[in-house]
Design an enzyme around this catalytic site. Structure first.
Site, PDB file in Angstrom:
ATOM      1  N   HIS A 159      -1.656  -9.285 -22.302  1.00  0.00           N
ATOM      2  CA  HIS A 159      -1.150 -10.596 -21.918  1.00  0.00           C
ATOM      3  C   HIS A 159      -2.311 -11.577 -21.738  1.00  0.00           C
ATOM      4  O   HIS A 159      -2.160 -12.778 -21.965  1.00  0.00           O
ATOM      5  CB  HIS A 159      -0.368 -10.520 -20.597  1.00  0.00           C
ATOM      6  CG  HIS A 159       0.948  -9.826 -20.703  1.00  0.00           C
ATOM      7  ND1 HIS A 159       1.074  -8.460 -20.595  1.00  0.00           N
ATOM      8  CD2 HIS A 159       2.196 -10.303 -20.917  1.00  0.00           C
ATOM      9  CE1 HIS A 159       2.348  -8.140 -20.733  1.00  0.00           C
ATOM     10  NE2 HIS A 159       3.049  -9.231 -20.928  1.00  0.00           N
ATOM     11  N   ASP A 199       5.420  -7.968 -30.130  1.00  0.00           N
ATOM     12  CA  ASP A 199       5.382  -8.339 -28.718  1.00  0.00           C
ATOM     13  C   ASP A 199       5.226  -9.856 -28.677  1.00  0.00           C
ATOM     14  O   ASP A 199       5.014 -10.511 -29.708  1.00  0.00           O
ATOM     15  CB  ASP A 199       4.224  -7.633 -28.016  1.00  0.00           C
ATOM     16  CG  ASP A 199       4.460  -7.479 -26.514  1.00  0.00           C
ATOM     17  OD1 ASP A 199       5.367  -8.154 -25.980  1.00  0.00           O
ATOM     18  OD2 ASP A 199       3.737  -6.692 -25.872  1.00  0.00           O
TER      19      ASP A 199
END
Length: 368
Positions: free
Chosen positions: A195, A268
Site C-alpha cells: 500500500h 490489487d
C-alpha cells in the site's frame, strides 16, 4: 459480445470506487455524480467501502440504485474477510454478524468452521445486494513481521491454509457470491506494505511451489471465480523488476498456463504506492492488461487509465481481441453467478437476515 461497443468493452475492465460525490460528501446514494460516472465510463463493477455505509437499508438502496444506472449489470464488491478487514463488520451501525479473523478459524483445524463463517458472510452480503467478496486470503503466514497480512491468513502451514481456502471458495459458490483468491503469487512472507511502496520477495520458483502456490492451487481446484494479483516484485522468478501485477510470466505463464486458471484475474488496487509511485495510471493499466490481467481495480485516475487503454488500442499496443478475451471471462462469471439475468437488488427483509440470532449462534460456536 456482439452487442457491446468498444467503450463498453473497455469499461468492463474496470472495477472502481466512488467514495465521495460532487460536493465532497460521502457517496451514500446513487446521485447524479454516480450516474455521470457510470454513463461516461461504463465500468464493469463498483467496490464499496465503509465511507459508503450509513445503515443497512441505505446500503441496500445504494446498491439497488447503482445497478439501475448501468445498462450492463455490475459487480458489486466489498472486502469482507472477517477480522480486521471487514468493511461492514467493523462498523457498528451496519448491524452485521462479527466474523473472527481467518487465523482464529484456521487454528481450530476444522474446515466446517470455515464453511459456516463463510456461509454467514455470504448470506449477509446477498441481503445487501453484493455479488462479489474480495476473499478469501490465500496467502501463507510465514513472516511474523508482515505488516499487512498476518492473521488475515488461515495458517502458516500451506496445506492447512489451502484446505480452509478451498472450503470457503466452495461455500461462496453455493451461496452465489463471487470468490476472489488473494494476493497472487503470495504476499505472506513480506516485511513491507505494498500500500505504501515497493515490495520485493527473493524466493525462487521451487520455494513458491512448496509454500505460496499451494493454497492458490487448492482454491482454483475448488472453483474460484477470480484471483487478485499482488504488487510484489519477484526477480528470482521473473528476471526483472516488474511487480507480479505487470508480469506476463506470472499471470500468463504460471497462473493461466501452468495452474490452468480460467477465471478472472483482478489486480490489487492500482492506487497503492507500489504502483502509483512508479507508473502513471494509464501506464499501469496498459501494463497490467498486456501482462494478462482482466480487471483493473481502483486506478489512481479512472479517466487516465481508460484513455490509456483506448490509446493502446489505437496504437496497436493492445488489440481488440485481447480486450475481448478479458470481457468474455468477465461476462462468463456474470452469467455463471446470475448477475446478467437478475441484478443484485438485496433483500426487502434485510434486517431479519443480517446479524440474526442464528448467525450469532454459529459464530459463537466457532470462537467458544
Amino acid at each position: 459480445m456482439e452487442s457491446l461497443t468498444i467503450e463498453e468493452k473497455i469499461g468492463q475492465l474496470f472495477l472502481i470506487s466512488v467514495r465521495n460525490s460532487y460536493s465532497g460528501n460521502r457517496m451514500l446514494f446513487a446521485d447524479d455524480y454516480m450516474k455521470n460516472i457510470i454513463e461516461q465510463y461504463k465500468p464493469g463493477g463498483i467496490i464499496l467501502f465503509t465511507i459508503n455505509f450509513a445503515d443497512p437499508v441505505q446500503t441496500r438502496d445504494l446498491i439497488r440504485g447503482t445497478q439501475e444506472l448501468s445498462s450492463i449489470p455490475l459487480f458489486i464488491a466489498v472486502d469482507e474477510e472477517g477480522g480486521k478487514v471487514a468493511r461492514l463488520g467493523n462498523t457498528d451501525r451496519m448491524s452485521v454478524t462479527k466474523i473472527p479473523q481467518a487465523a482464529v478459524i484456521g487454528r481450530t483445524g476444522n474446515r466446517e468452521y470455515a464453511r459456516l463463517s463463510s456461509q454467514v458472510i455470504s448470506r449477509e452480503l446477498k441481503a445487501f445486494g453484493f455479488n462479489m467478496n474480495m476473499a478469501p486470503v490465500a496467502d501463507v503466514n510465514t513472516n511474523a513481521r508482515n505488516p499487512v497480512i498476518g492473521d488475515r491468513t488461515y495458517s502458516s502451514d500451506p496445506l492447512q491454509a489451502g484446505r480452509m481456502v478451498a472450503e470457503v471458495v466452495r461455500t461462496m459458490a453455493d451461496e452465489n457470491i463471487i470468490s476472489v483468491l488473494k494476493h497472487f503469487p503470495g504476499h505472506g512472507d513480506t516485511s513491507s506494505d505494498s500500500h505504501k511502496g515497493d515490495v520485493t520477495i527473493l524466493h525462487d520458483l521451487q520455494r513458491l511451489e512448496k509454500v505460496e502456490f499451494v493454497p492458490f492451487r487448492m482454491g482454483i481446484e475448488a472453483g474460484a471465480d477470480a484471483v487478485m494479483t499482488a504488487h510484489i516484485k519477484m526477480p528470482l522468478v521473473t528476471g526483472n523488476d516488474l511487480p507480479a501485477t505487470m508480469s506476463p510470466l506470472i499471470l500468463q505463464g504460471i497462473l493461466r498456463n501452468e495452474m490452468g486458471f480460467k477465471g478472472i484475474i483482478i489486480t490489487d488496487a492500482m492506487d497503492m504506492g507500489a504502483v502509483k509511485n512508479y507508473w502513471s495510471a494509464d501506464e499501469a493499466a496498459v501494463n497490467a492488461i498486456k501482462a494478462g490481467a482482466d480487471i483493473i481495480l481502483m486506478p489512481a485516475s479512472l479517466s487516465d487509465a481508460v484513455q490509456g487503454i483506448r490509446k493502446a488500442l489505437e496504437d496497436g499496443v493492445l488489440t481488440e481481441e485481447r480486450i475481448n478475451e478479458s470481457v468474455r471471462r468477465i461476462l462468463r462469471v456474470k452469467v455463471k453467478r446470475g448477475i446478467l439475468d437478475q441484478k443484485s437488488i438485496g433483500s426487502d427483509q434485510i434486517m431479519d437476515i443480517i446479524g440474526s440470532t442464528e448467525h450469532a449462534r454459529i459464530i459463537d460456536s466457532i470462537i467458544n
